[in-house]
Structures are given as structure tokens and as C-alpha cells.
Write an enzyme that holds these catalytic residues in place. Structure first.
Site, PDB file in Angstrom:
ATOM      1  CB  CYS A 104       1.921   0.146  -2.090  1.00  0.00           C
ATOM      2  SG  CYS A 104       0.595   0.146  -3.303  1.00  0.00           S
ATOM      3  CG  HIS A 156       2.353  -4.168  -5.281  1.00  0.00           C
ATOM      4  ND1 HIS A 156       1.123  -4.800  -5.345  1.00  0.00           N
ATOM      5  CD2 HIS A 156       2.090  -2.867  -4.995  1.00  0.00           C
ATOM      6  CE1 HIS A 156       0.166  -3.920  -5.114  1.00  0.00           C
ATOM      7  NE2 HIS A 156       0.712  -2.730  -4.902  1.00  0.00           N
TER       8      HIS A 156
HETATM    9  C1  2RA Z   1      -3.018  -0.316  -5.626  1.00  0.00           C
HETATM   10  N1  2RA Z   1      -1.359   1.339  -4.977  1.00  0.00           N
HETATM   11  O1  2RA Z   1      -2.184  -1.220  -5.491  1.00  0.00           O
HETATM   12  C2  2RA Z   1      -2.782   1.037  -5.027  1.00  0.00           C
HETATM   13  C3  2RA Z   1      -3.406   1.073  -3.672  1.00  0.00           C
HETATM   14  N2  2RA Z   1      -2.839   1.991  -2.818  1.00  0.00           N
HETATM   15  O2  2RA Z   1      -4.096  -0.473  -6.208  1.00  0.00           O
END
Ligand code: 2RA
Length: 339
Positions: A134, A247
Site C-alpha cells: 500500500c 496513509h
Molecule cells: C502496513 N503495508 O501498512 C502494511 C500492510 N500491508 O502495515
């Protein structure tokens, strides 16, 4: 004719988002199987007005399945991905199991669609395509359009990663801990080994011998594979922050050719899957809340890097929904390219 689908890990956060995205995008299918662990088998799921019973994931489950979307962890993908391919399914795998396998395309449809060219449903041949991590997807959705114009030679990324990346249980724990802390109670720490509410910490992925954690090395290695360029210099620091499902990433880019901030903003305004939120006067820039549950990645704080000579350096700030574009939407967009 419309393909037959299977969703592996359907009861998880990403599995549920697969269903939302398939429905939102009116993805065509003649049948769909809801697959999960033995523990979840028997649960009922309503999808597009129909009732489905979750089936236990077994090798036979892939008989006659054209496209299988996986998000059930690396060990399940390692065990069942090849089985599904052997039965003629095209697997789109959200785990990290096969991302760096040289025979497996690692694809962001807006960025490197050519990596999966030729793979189509209905050829009777199975295949496996990997969904990038991601934080890689969110970063490269913004960095790639700029790279295509001025060739990135070095990229420095700092991520601020949401609870959803650690699963639905981590999201629930963040809510629980927040309530506990506000009530003066000790926080419940089952998912992470430390307080998460009103705190932040280095990403919980294992730390490697070079001092980087696995999440950071995914950004380094996946960027080089997706850009098909092992010379680009990438470094990253990944942090877990008390945010639910989007994120945020600070990205510093050094280019081979000059690229001024106005041109960069124009490029980003025209980039697919990207929206620019960059209002300096109002101090309004991307936030996790604003991108949550949305498809587009938001970019702002677009500015010349004052530590560089001329216009060869740029700083940007990117936010993207981890469950959606960071996982489920990207995978379904890959599936759309198979039709
Ligand atoms: C996280 N990218 O955000 C990892 C999960 N796929 O912890």
C-alpha cells in the site's frame, strides 16, 4: 462472457473492500465465491442483494474460477496461489509473497500497465499478478508522473501509516485504546506491543540486519521493480501513526532533469487517480480523513527543494486510502485489465 470470481480472505478488511469496489465499479461476473479460513466458513455475506455462504478455502475451490482476488496473508498466498494458477485461475495477490518474483508482474494500473500486457481471462492459462504494498502504491501514484517527465534519480520517503495496514483488529484496538486512555485506564495492547493511541512508533514490521524494517525495504525494492530501474536511489522511514485507514507520506524527489514546482503541479493535476490539494494561503493540504474511503490519492505541499541547486529537487506530501487504492481498488483495477 463475464468471468467467474473468487475472493480469498473475504472476511478481512481488504476482502470486504474487494466486494465494495467490485460493486462500486459494476465489475462483471457470472459467479462469485466467498473463500476464507475454516473458522469463517459458514458465515453469511450479502453481496449485491444476494446471500452467500463463506466457503472454506480448499484446492478444489478454484475449479472453474477465472479470477481470484487474494488478501489472506503471505502464507495462504504461497500455499494456494500456485494451486489456483494450476487450475487456470488468474490470481491477483495482495500479499507480499510473490511481489519480487521476476516472473510475476508487480502492477499499478495507472503506472506500469505494460508489466501485465498479454495476460487475459479466457485463454485457459492461469497467471499470478502481484499487488504492490500500500505505501508503495500511494507513493508511486504521485511520484511516477513526475518521474516520467524528469527521471527521478533519488527518492526519500517518510510514511505515516494508518492502523488499517495492520488489519481490522488494529483499527478496533486504536478505538478501544483511545477510549481507555481518555478514561484514565491502561491501554489494551494486543496487536502492538506498546500504546498506540496518542502515540506513534516505528512501523511494526520486523527490522532487518541493515537496520531497515520490511516495510521500508518493500518501498525500496518495489519502486525499483515497478519503475524497471535498479539504479534509482530510494530510502524510506515507515512510521505507524494513530489514524484509521489512510496513509500519509512525505516524499523528496531528486531529478536528472530540471522540473519546476509549477510544472510539477500541472503534471500532478493531470495525473490519473491523483487530486491536487495545495492551498498555501489557506494552509490546506491533503489529510488522511479527506482521502478516506475515496479512490484518488491526494498530493500537496508541492515545492522546490531548497537544498538542491536549480529545479532538480521537489518535496511533496501524499495521502491515500490504504484499504482502497492501497489494496482493494488497485487489485480490482488489475482485474479489469484482464477482461
Ligand atoms: C502496513 N503495508 O501498512 C502494511 C500492510 N500491508 O502495515
Amino acid at each position: 462472457s463475464a468471468p467467474s470470481l473468487a475472493v480469498v480472505g473475504v472476511t478481512g478488511a481488504v476482502g470486504q473492500e474487494f466486494l465494495s469496489v467490485l460493486s462500486d465499479r459494476d465489475f462483471p461476473y457470472c459467479s462469485i465465491k466467498m473463500l476464507a479460513s475454516k473458522r469463517s466458513a459458514g458465515k453469511h455475506i450479502t453481496f449485491q442483494g444476494r446471500d452467500y455462504v463463506v466457503e472454506e478455502l480448499t484446492p478444489d475451490a478454484f475449479q472453474g474460477v477465472d479470477i481470484a482476488l487474494f488478501s489472506a496473508g503471505g502464507s495462504i498466498s504461497k500455499e494456494f496461489g500456485p494451486i489456483a494458477v494450476g487450475k487456470g485461475s488468474i490470481v491477483v495477490d495482495n500479499s507480499s509473497a510473490f511481489r519480487m518474483d521476476e516472473n510475476v508482474p508487480l502492477v499499478i494500473p495507472e503506472v506500469n500497465p505494460e508489466a501485465m500486457s498479454g495476460i487475459k481471462v479466457g485463454k485457459g492459462k492461469g497467471a499470478l499478478i502481484a499487488n504492490p504494498n500500500c505505501s508503495t502504491i500511494i507513493c508511486l501514484m504521485a511520484a511516477t508522473p513526475l518521474h516520467q517527465h524528469a527521471k527521478v534519480v533519488r527518492m526519500v520517503v517518510s510514511t505515516y501509516q494508518a492502523a488499517s495496514g495492520a488489519g481490522a483488529a488494529a483499527m478496533e484496538e486504536l478505538v478501544l485504546q483511545t477510549r481507555e486512555v481518555l478514561e484514565g485506564k491502561p491501554p489494551t495492547c494486543n496487536i502492538f506491543n506498546q500504546q498506540y493511541a496518542f502515540n506513534l512508533f516505528s512501523h511494526n514490521a520486523p527490522v532487518l540486519s541493515n537496520g531497515y524494517n520490511e516495510e521500508e525495504m518493500k518501498l525500496v525494492n518495489e519502486t525499483r521493480k515497478i519503475w524497471n530501474n535498479n539504479d534509482v536511489k530510494v530510502t524510506a522511514t515507515c512510521i505507524r501513526v494513530p489514524v484509521m485507514r489512510a496513509h500519509a507520506e512525505s516524499v523528496n524527489l531528486q531529478f536528472e532533469k530540471p522540473l519546476d514546482e509549477e510544472r510539477a503541479k500541472d503534471i500532478l493535476k493531470n495525473a490519473p487517480g491523483v487530486v491536487v490539494i495545495d492551498d498555501r494561503a489557506a494552509n490546506r493540504f491533503p489529510t488522511p480523513l479527506e482521502v478516506s474511503n475515496k479512490d484518488d490519492v491526494a498530493v500537496g505541499r508541492i515545492r522546490r527543494d531548497v537544498s538542491q541547486d536549480g529545479d532538480t529537487g521537489l518535496d511533496i506530501f501524499v495521502c491515500g486510502d490504504q484499504i482502497r487504492k492501497g489494496a482493494a481498488l488497485n487489485a480490482v483495477q488489475i482485474a479489469e485489465m484482464l477482461l
